[in-house]
Design an enzyme around this catalytic site. Structure first.
Site, PDB file in Angstrom:
ATOM      1  N   ASP A  25       0.856  -1.191   0.000  1.00  7.01           N
ATOM      2  CA  ASP A  25       0.000   0.000   0.000  1.00  7.01           C
ATOM      3  C   ASP A  25       0.892   1.241   0.000  1.00  7.01           C
ATOM      4  OD1 ASP A  25       0.863   0.262   2.617  1.00  7.01           O
ATOM      5  OD2 ASP A  25      -1.130   0.133   3.523  1.00  7.01           O
ATOM      6  N   THR A  31       2.711  -2.031   8.777  1.00  8.92           N
ATOM      7  CA  THR A  31       3.129  -3.007   9.788  1.00  8.92           C
ATOM      8  C   THR A  31       3.231  -4.438   9.252  1.00  8.92           C
ATOM      9  OG1 THR A  31       0.821  -3.388  10.344  1.00  8.92           O
ATOM     10  CG2 THR A  31       1.993  -1.714  11.654  1.00  8.92           C
TER      11      THR A  31
HETATM   12  C1  RB5 Z   1      -1.747   2.636   6.557  1.00  8.35           C
HETATM   13  O1  RB5 Z   1      -1.752   3.827   7.278  1.00  8.35           O
HETATM   14  C2  RB5 Z   1      -1.562   1.450   7.506  1.00  8.35           C
HETATM   15  O2  RB5 Z   1      -2.675   1.325   8.312  1.00  8.35           O
HETATM   16  C3  RB5 Z   1      -1.309   0.200   6.722  1.00  8.35           C
HETATM   17  O3  RB5 Z   1      -0.200   0.353   5.907  1.00  8.35           O
HETATM   18  C4  RB5 Z   1      -1.032  -1.064   7.540  1.00  8.35           C
HETATM   19  O4  RB5 Z   1      -0.018  -0.836   8.482  1.00  8.35           O
HETATM   20  C5  RB5 Z   1      -2.193  -1.742   8.103  1.00  8.35           C
HETATM   21  O5  RB5 Z   1      -2.080  -2.825   8.684  1.00  8.35           O
END
Ligand code: RB5
Length: 150
Positions: free
Chosen positions: A8, A67
C-alpha cells in the site's frame, strides 16, 4: 520462481527495493501494489496478490504495508493462503519449512531494508519439510473447509 509483490501507500519505497532484490535473486516479480503515495486500501492489494497465488499464476507472495498486519489479516481470509508477518529471519524460514506459508508479510514502518532483504532471502530459499508438518497444515486446511476433526 514467480513471485507476486504487493504494497500500500505506506510501503512504496520498500516495495521497489525488495522487487529489485528478488529479481537480483533470479526470480520473476509481478507487482500488484501501488507505485505512488496516495492513500489506498491494503485489502484490495492483498486480495489481488492472493488471487494470483490461488490461481497458480505465481508460486509465492510478498506483501508489505505499514506493519504487515493488515496485509496478513486480509491474505489469511483467502482460501489456501497461509500468510505470516515476520520481523526476524528464524520465523521467515520456519514459516516455509514447517507451516508451508505461501505469503510473507512485513512492515516498512517496523523494519529496515536490510532486515527486509534477509527475511525475503530466508523465506524464498526455504522449502516445506512435509511429514508431520503436512498433517498440521492439512488440519489448518480442514478448518478452512469446515471438515476439521481432531
Ligand atoms: C496505513 O496507514 C496502515 O494502516 C497500513 O499500511 C497497515 O499498516 C495496516 O495494517
Amino acid at each position: 520462481m514467480k513471485i507476486v509483490i504487493g504494497n500500500d501507500h505506506a510501503a512504496v519505497d520498500m516495495k521497489f527495493k525488495i522487487k529489485e532484490y528478488i529479481e537480483s535473486m533470479g526470480h520473476e516479480v509481478i507487482n500488484v501494489g501501488t507505485d505512488d503515495y496516495s492513500s489506498c486500501d491494503y485489502p484490495d492489494i492483498a486480495y489481488a496478490a492472493c488471487e494470483k497465488i490461488k490461481n497458480k499464476e505465481v508460486d509465492l507472495g510478498v506483501l508489505i504495508c505499514g506493519t504487515g498486519v493488515g496485509m496478513s489479516l486480509t491474505a489469511n481470509k483467502v482460501k489456501g493462503i497461509r500468510a505470516c508477518v515476520c520481523s526476524e529471519t528464524y520465523s521467515a524460514r520456519l514459516c516455509r519449512e514447517h507451516n508451508d506459508a505461501n505469503v510473507l508479510c512485513f512492515g516498512e514502518r517496523v523494519i529496515g531494508i536490510e532486515t527486509a532483504k534477509e527475511l525475503v532471502s530466508a523465506f524464498l530459499n526455504a522449502t516445506f519439510e512435509g511429514g508431520k508438518h503436512k498433517n498440521r497444515v492439512d488440519k489448518i486446511l480442514s478448518i478452512e473447509e469446515g471438515t476439521y476433526k481432531k
